[in-house]
Design an enzyme around this catalytic site. Structure first.
Site, PDB file in Angstrom:
ATOM      1  N   GLU A   1      17.072  -5.232  -2.962  1.00 49.57           N
ATOM      2  CA  GLU A   1      16.680  -6.039  -4.113  1.00 49.57           C
ATOM      3  C   GLU A   1      16.390  -5.215  -5.357  1.00 49.57           C
ATOM      4  O   GLU A   1      15.585  -5.605  -6.181  1.00 49.57           O
ATOM      5  CB  GLU A   1      15.447  -6.903  -3.776  1.00 49.57           C
ATOM      6  CG  GLU A   1      15.734  -8.065  -2.858  1.00 49.57           C
ATOM      7  CD  GLU A   1      16.551  -9.169  -3.530  1.00 49.57           C
ATOM      8  OE1 GLU A   1      16.759  -9.107  -4.762  1.00 49.57           O
ATOM      9  OE2 GLU A   1      17.005 -10.082  -2.832  1.00 49.57           O
TER      10      GLU A   1
ATOM     11  N   ASN B   1      11.168   4.889 -14.406  1.00 47.88           N
ATOM     12  CA  ASN B   1      12.542   5.041 -14.882  1.00 47.88           C
ATOM     13  C   ASN B   1      13.000   6.497 -14.806  1.00 47.88           C
ATOM     14  O   ASN B   1      14.198   6.759 -14.685  1.00 47.88           O
ATOM     15  CB  ASN B   1      12.668   4.471 -16.295  1.00 47.88           C
ATOM     16  CG  ASN B   1      12.742   2.947 -16.261  1.00 47.88           C
ATOM     17  OD1 ASN B   1      12.467   2.338 -15.216  1.00 47.88           O
ATOM     18  ND2 ASN B   1      13.120   2.337 -17.371  1.00 47.88           N
TER      19      ASN B   1
ATOM     20  N   GLY C   1       0.815  -1.211   0.000  1.00 43.59           N
ATOM     21  CA  GLY C   1       0.000   0.000   0.000  1.00 43.59           C
ATOM     22  C   GLY C   1       0.846   1.258   0.000  1.00 43.59           C
ATOM     23  O   GLY C   1       0.983   1.924   1.031  1.00 43.59           O
ATOM     24  N   TYR C   2       1.428   1.551  -1.129  1.00 41.84           N
ATOM     25  CA  TYR C   2       2.304   2.721  -1.240  1.00 41.84           C
ATOM     26  C   TYR C   2       1.635   3.839  -2.040  1.00 41.84           C
ATOM     27  O   TYR C   2       1.273   4.865  -1.515  1.00 41.84           O
ATOM     28  CB  TYR C   2       3.615   2.320  -1.924  1.00 41.84           C
ATOM     29  CG  TYR C   2       4.707   1.852  -0.990  1.00 41.84           C
ATOM     30  CD1 TYR C   2       4.410   1.149   0.171  1.00 41.84           C
ATOM     31  CD2 TYR C   2       6.043   2.098  -1.281  1.00 41.84           C
ATOM     32  CE1 TYR C   2       5.405   0.713   1.023  1.00 41.84           C
ATOM     33  CE2 TYR C   2       7.048   1.668  -0.437  1.00 41.84           C
ATOM     34  CZ  TYR C   2       6.736   0.980   0.706  1.00 41.84           C
ATOM     35  OH  TYR C   2       7.727   0.556   1.536  1.00 41.84           O
ATOM     36  N   SER C   3       1.484   3.596  -3.361  1.00 40.36           N
ATOM     37  CA  SER C   3       1.018   4.669  -4.243  1.00 40.36           C
ATOM     38  C   SER C   3      -0.383   5.143  -3.882  1.00 40.36           C
ATOM     39  O   SER C   3      -1.217   4.375  -3.412  1.00 40.36           O
ATOM     40  CB  SER C   3       0.980   4.179  -5.690  1.00 40.36           C
ATOM     41  OG  SER C   3       2.270   3.940  -6.149  1.00 40.36           O
TER      42      SER C   3
END
Lengths: 377, 398, 377, 398
Positions: free
Chosen positions: D244, D384, D127-129
């Site tokens: 990672e 990116n 649950g980030y964005s």
């Protein structure tokens, strides 16, 4: 599996970079480029002392280490933008003798090469042959116990300062046949040889070599008669790998110079390196260099592999370096603005050398086609 | 919408072609088509020939001595000149300072300077860039201090193309250091024979001498040589920048280079056949040819709009961007085409007088140098980064 | 020489854009895509009323105007992301009849086509044939006074809703011979025809068509027997040009949407359109669209030129549009971030259509090779 | 420097290969190698098989139930899994929240959550964005207000991959709205069965359902589910981001896709020969193969450094950039390879159970969809553009 330099390799790298920092100034370069030979024989003696001229040669004849060490030195020489005939004499000439020479030839030549007393050059390309190594029109006809060589060789790197030439000539077969090619060791001052020396755009030297009825003995053959192409391919693959490492050193130097420039050059009230569009381009230059380094050392590790694997590795490295080098060179000049276009800044000289490296022994398109042909699946 | 030339346009084209064929000096044509170094006399001689025919300055209105052509006619003229091997017309007088004088000059300034450009009596150079003012042109530091009827000018200009040929320089100078960047600048015309001017050659990357530093040390410039009001120089600069942005696309030049590339690739061999027949190299040429075709038709669209009374604004910046990128792609492919023979560098071979046997094919000698020289195309004349900034702001509203 | 739209063309453009603004919403599109035919017959009737279905057809049979007007309409349809079979029926089918049809065929079909009462489809491609128009395995064998058709046709655009199919079949020659191909007009419901309809990824429709012993009369031949390839090439070039114009409309719409997004989307305290890296990319998208527009209309102007010139123009336009479309589509999605990846925003739908346009009748690589082959010098 | 595997590494590789060959369920392998849609059971089932062998979570140290492999061994493991047709191991538990709990969790949190990940008893999501916080993650608005032993969480998360599979979500929430952006954030573990959570599917461009909106409406979260101190969540987030990064390069996945591309190009025909034999298409494949080779060796360099105790910093960001670009290039070429048969879109054909005759060759159905799906690779996980910003700042000092 270990993709880092060993302790010895790291020491070699450090000492090479140290020397290059001292010698790699634009002023020193100008002196060397303007000299008669186009390089510095004193520096060559230093290379010999440091053991660099023995790298990649058989231990039995004074050689040490292998292609990875050659790559380490070539990368440093790229940074220093050196003009000595290391590629021409030690890598191309040395590998031809090391891989193709008889015990007698090796014993005669390799110690002299390693000690800096002998210069070799590879005369393989011909006008109209482009990058096809099998395009050999120069003939070697039997003449008594030996051979008589006739033909012309194009853009022989450091051909004028060489003592001996490694000449690809046709002992059989038709113009682009893969068999029928033989390599010969020919004294550069032999009767019938004429050399027209010139400078190249990247501040190096080369020569057009004409052979008109040059007589050599049977002991001049390097490797097997009619089977010279495989040897030549291996020698050139070593050359491609060494050139790839040199290109990596140049890219790293260009990236450093460009970063330094955009951090200090102010326009519109701030350092141009604060503009995000330039930042992202600088990142792409950085990535291009890192990928090239990975490939150059991968190829160096593969130089002892079976021919198809070795060839694919060398071709892949040349393609990567060609593309990356084009990007880094063009962007470095662009980001330097007007200054990048002048003879006064080393940036332009790096760019010219990087561009010419792409041409040497086949450009990106050539090696991409070669790689595609050899690709499995 | 119709791409075919009208009968009148076709006749005009034929007339241009015949004229170049008949009147362009053979020696000049050889140099241009061979990529060799041109002398000042090559440029000026050809300008004068064109002038006698009434075609120089080709882009000027009749009232100032030009032929008064429409944009399509000017396009056709440039194309025929390039394809016929004529040298590029130096832009400094006819495209740059000339239009500025026409727009902003006093009657006296017009009378003095415009006929001299028309008659090729003077060579102009452009005093814009400075060491600290490249992309950020308005940051220029060259000072002009008013003393009676003169300005005393001190500073340094750089990247000044053909300053060593020039009789006059048009120059941006700072007349009010206290004003905001763009507001304290004036536009001066400076006689290059004035005491205090030193021209120092800058040798380019590939060894040629076209550009220079120009040092100004207490140079006296009569106030009458100022164009427009004091501190209004930026208006002139912007006018000049907007003018002829389309010309910088250099479509005709690139067409000529494309033809040259094909001719080289036809003579170069790959595995016993012409390089031009190699599918990969041929595809590379085709890529650039298509890019050039697209550029040409983008130019024609804009010229048609201009002819219809709707001149282009900042959107024409992309023509400069694409045009220079295509020029670079073409010189790069020419260099690639000759393979190994891109390496030899015999500076003397760049001069028409050199009589020794060439190293490799005769067409090879100038190619790598031309590639390096052409890298500047995306830097000079407002770098392509600046063009992108202009489009982002003025066209896209970013 | 005049590279601007005439007054009439400008009026056509304005009315087309007006209609597309009304009809080109995502909600309307979803309805059309979900309908049985996959398009809106009511809208088709509007096209007929506006005269669009007669564009590029001969005046003698109710046609008006030419390829430039077709391009104007297709560009607008690109903006509106329309799914009606305009390309399939009017451009491809219509041109096949207009260029190849006998007086009787034209009199029968073209008025019906122009009035919206008839749908055509072009059945040219075959599995395994890729983009080679001469790859025709379907056979047409003489049978009495007529022919018997057997074979399979791949990805026939709007093949299921078509009333008549234009089928390329082999009346002579071997598989990829350029002669021996004949075009036939075949009723879509003829005995022996089976059609498998499906949706395509870009929300359009197509069908696999199988012909098993389909009998047609001699009057079904379109153009000359054995000489159908030249006709087919011309028809497809008209299709490529129309597709190029459609792609331009899509690019323009994507650029508008992307600009609107980056001007309003805030990250790091400011609109992301203030970041210079994104600005420069938006400029490249703008330039890509402008160059494509120039090429699409150039090609439209060349549709009446001799075959080699016409073919080069169509190929060049498809290459330009393929490259530009790839850049614009990929960048539009990237600059929209996560939102660009969803089905909920029209951006993704534009991107899918633009991608599929590159595939239709030959991708960028195909037409680059075709252009290179036809290139002078 | 030595590229050859040691004897031990070679034996290890053989063991991995044999294991996948013998134990990977055939149905799962078929789906993976055919590009068809996987079910949750495919993922979990394979995790459990690996776990029984002691290889799951493959990247964990022995103390927490992993095999304790070195970086090279982990690289070999991922390669054999991909080449053998195993499904990708979902990263949320084993690569993301697991390492965070190991680093920052209390003994109770470790005891509760780590074994559940090891045993595949729970599925995690991230649950980030948020709609207003994508690249600028720290701009997140989801509020967590302390009420006694609980936080009351309200807000919206988006782009939440496999939220519809998930039992738990690790979540960044704002606990101090007055603090500076990064400083008022906490890291919470939220039970997805909590009242007030709504998961709404987001259908992707190409029609698949993997991502979701997650709405949180007064969701009660025990304070004991907070990792690290209150308002220290950004530390966890940065740790996770740095962890990672190399894995995201997905070299093994791309190798498998490259093999698939070649196999498709071998079966597709162009003018009577395999497309793979067409020089131009072959060169396109070769280009990507070389790019992948360079990436692989860049990864190996960094892994070797890590093995030697010198873990990579921000410079590893370029592996994510290049890795995703290569994934995109490969799916694009796969789509290109099938020509016309990239167009048909039969959603049912993406499911292993579909038994009708395919339209075109059977391998063609998922290719265009995979191309569209893969466009997200350069957007998710730190776009990116963000990776370039990171390198510019942290590596190049810009």
């Amino acid at each position: 599996m270990q993709f880092t330099l060993t302790e010895d390799q790291t020491l070699l790298q450090e000492s090479a970079l140290r020397l290059m920092r001292e010698e790699g100034t634009l002023a020193r370069r100008r002196e060397r480029v303007a000299s008669a030979d186009g390089f510095d024989r004193r520096l060559w003696a230093t290379y010999a002392e440091l053991g660099w001229l023995a790298l990649g040669l058989p231990e039995a004849h004074g050689g040490i280490a292998g292609p990875v060490e050659v790559a380490v030195v070539m990368e440093a020489m790229g940074r220093g933008l050196m003009v000595e005939p290391y590629l021409a004499s030690v890598v191309l000439g040395g590998q031809a003798v090391a891989q193709g020479g008889s015990a007698a030839q090796q014993a005669e030549l390799l110690p002299a090469l390693a000690e800096g007393r002998l210069f070799l050059a590879l005369a393989s390309a011909e006008a109209g042959g482009r990058y096809n190594l099998a395009h050999v029109e120069t003939t070697a006809q039997r003449e008594g116990a030996g051979y008589r060589l006739d033909g012309s060789k194009a853009v022989v790197l450091h051909g004028a300062s060489a003592d001996q030439l490694v000449v690809a000539a046709r002992t059989g077969g038709a113009l682009r046949d893969t068999s029928g090619i033989t390599l010969f060791l020919v004294p550069a001052t032999a009767a019938g040889i004429s050399r027209r020396a010139y400078a190249t755009l990247d501040g190096q030297r080369a020569a057009e070599v004409t052979l008109a009825g040059v007589s050599v003995g049977a002991d001049a053959v390097l490797g097997t008669v009619d089977g010279g192409l495989a040897l030549l391919e291996s020698v050139v693959d070593h050359g491609l790998t060494a050139l790839s490492a040199e290109a990596v050193g140049i890219m790293a130097a260009l990236n450093e110079a460009t970063l330094a420039h955009i951090k200090t050059r102010k326009q519109f009230g701030r350092a141009i390196g604060e503009f995000q569009a330039l930042q992202h381009r600088a990142v792409d230059m950085y990535v291009a260099c890192e990928l090239s380094r990975a490939m150059a050392y991968m190829a160096a590790c593969k130089m002892g592999a079976p021919a198809p694997e070795r060839a694919q590795a060398a071709a892949a490295a040349k393609v990567q370096v060609g593309r990356s080098g084009r990007l880094v060179g063009q962007e470095a000049v662009q980001l330097h603005g007007g200054m990048g276009m002048t003879d006064e800044l080393i940036v332009g000289h790096y760019f010219k050398r990087l561009t010419m490296i792409d041409t040497l022994f086949g450009d990106t398109d050539h090696h991409l086609a070669r790689y595609a042909q050899g690709m499995t699946g | 919408m119709d791409l075919d030339l009208s009968d009148a346009e076709r006749a005009f084209q034929a007339e241009l072609r015949a004229f170049v064929r008949e009147h362009l000096p053979a020696a000049t044509r050889r140099k241009v088509l061979g990529g060799l170094t041109l002398e000042k006399a090559d440029y000026v001689g050809w300008q004068q020939i064109l002038h006698r025919r009434g075609w120089f300055p080709f882009n000027w209105p009749t009232e100032h001595g030009g032929p008064g052509w429409d944009p399509i006619q000017r396009f056709l003229f440039e194309e025929e000149m390039e394809m016929g091997g004529a040298p590029r017309l130096a832009p400094f007088g006819i495209r740059m300072v000339g239009p500025v004088i026409m727009e902003f000059g006093t009657p006296e300034q017009k009378a003095r300077h415009l006929p001299a450009i028309v008659g090729s009596d003077v060579w102009w150079c452009q005093g814009y860039s400075e060491p600290g003012a490249g992309s950020d042109l308005a940051a220029l530091q060259t000072r002009a201090v008013r003393q009676g009827d003169h300005y005393v000018v001190t500073g340094q200009k750089t990247w000044t193309t053909f300053a060593h040929y020039a009789d006059w320089m048009f120059c941006l100078v700072r007349t009010d250091p206290a004003a905001k960047k763009q507001e304290g600048i004036s536009f001066l015309l400076i006689d290059m024979k004035s005491p205090g001017i030193t021209v120092r050659p800058i040798i380019a990357l590939e060894g040629s001498h076209e550009i220079n530093d120009v040092f100004l040390d207490d140079v006296l410039v009569p106030v009458g040589n100022r164009i427009a009001e004091e501190n209004q120089g930026w208006t002139c600069a912007k006018f000049l920048l907007g003018h002829e942005r389309i010309g910088i696309a250099r479509v005709a030049f690139s067409k000529q280079q494309l033809a040259r590339l094909k001719s080289i690739a036809l003579r170069e061999q790959k595995d016993g056949a012409p390089l031009l027949a190699d599918p990969r190299f041929r595809a590379r040429i085709a890529e650039v040819e298509i890019e050039l075709l697209a550029l040409e038709h983008a130019v024609l669209r804009i010229l048609s709009e201009e002819k219809a009374g709707r001149p282009a604004g900042a959107e024409a910046s992309f023509l400069k961007m694409r045009g220079t990128e295509i020029q670079q792609a073409l010189t790069e492919l020419q260099m690639k085409a000759v393979g190994w023979y891109g390496l030899p560098f015999v500076p003397e071979a760049m001069h028409a007088g050199w009589n020794e046997e060439p190293i490799g094919p005769d067409y090879a000698a100038p190619l790598a140098a031309a590639y390096f020289l052409t890298r500047r195309a995306t830097i000079y004349g407002g770098s392509n980064e600046i063009q992108r900034n202009i489009i982002a702001k003025a066209v896209l509203g970013l």
